[in-house]
Design a protein around this motif. Structure first.
Motif, PDB file in Angstrom:
ATOM      1  N   GLU A   1       1.912  -7.294 -11.489  1.00 21.52           N
ATOM      2  CA  GLU A   1       1.306  -7.206 -10.173  1.00 21.52           C
ATOM      3  C   GLU A   1       1.934  -8.317  -9.342  1.00 21.52           C
ATOM      4  O   GLU A   1       2.073  -9.449  -9.820  1.00 21.52           O
TER       5      GLU A   1
ATOM      6  N   GLN B   1       1.374  -2.962  -7.844  1.00 20.81           N
ATOM      7  CA  GLN B   1       1.583  -2.756  -9.271  1.00 20.81           C
ATOM      8  C   GLN B   1       3.041  -2.370  -9.510  1.00 20.81           C
ATOM      9  O   GLN B   1       3.577  -1.516  -8.792  1.00 20.81           O
TER      10      GLN B   1
ATOM     11  N   ARG C   1      -2.537  -1.412  -5.768  1.00 22.81           N
ATOM     12  CA  ARG C   1      -3.700  -1.529  -6.636  1.00 22.81           C
ATOM     13  C   ARG C   1      -4.949  -1.107  -5.926  1.00 22.81           C
ATOM     14  O   ARG C   1      -5.122  -1.074  -4.798  1.00 22.81           O
TER      15      ARG C   1
END
Length: 164
Positions: A126, A151, A164
């Motif tokens: 991330e 992500q 995300r």
């Protein structure tokens, strides 16, 4: 060195001024082999890292991405805006660029350097990049740039991203 493969990177421009945005990225492999990576010409900037990712370089971020592969986290100048994130998946055994993703989001600058915040976990990474820019706020500062977690997952020959 992923999979024991030694490598280096060289950012080269034929012009006397890197602000011409014409840098090429050269992969340096053991035995002196040099491979020009098929990345767009740009002004590539140094990148610092905060996070738990296993970084294999000094002036950019390069993380292991499978047997003999590395994921390069590059910053390209996008003046007058913040630098843009580019990802490149490279096979260090062959020198091939397996996948690339460009202009994934703006990277905020810290102390005049592009600075990535990356979290590594079992399924990938991330990274904090700018997802949205507020307009008409009567405030022309970095506060208008709203970051979010992007992500990043790596396949054998692919880079997949989603918010995300």
């Amino acid at each position: 060195m992923p999979g024991g493969q030694a490598f280096g990177l060289r950012f080269h421009t034929d012009s006397p001024d890197p602000t011409n945005d014409d840098m090429q990225v050269m992969l340096l492999l053991a035995g002196g082999k040099q491979v020009k990576l098929a990345l767009p010409p740009a002004w590539y900037l140094p990148v610092a890292l905060t996070g738990n990712a296993d970084n294999r370089c000094d002036s950019i971020v390069a993380t292991p991405a499978g047997e003999g592969q590395v994921l390069l986290w590059l910053a390209t100048d996008d003046r007058p805006n913040f630098p843009q994130l580019t990802l490149a998946l490279v096979d260090l055994r062959s020198g091939h660029l397996l996948a690339k993703r460009t202009t994934l989001g703006a990277i905020k600058i810290s102390d005049e350097n592009a600075h990535l915040v990356i979290r590594h976990h079992d399924t990938g990474y991330e990274v904090r990049v700018v997802r949205d820019v507020l307009t008409n706020t009567n405030d022309d500062t970095a506060y208008n740039y709203t970051e979010d977690w992007l992500q990043v997952s790596v396949g054998a020959q692919s880079i997949d991203t989603h918010w995300r």
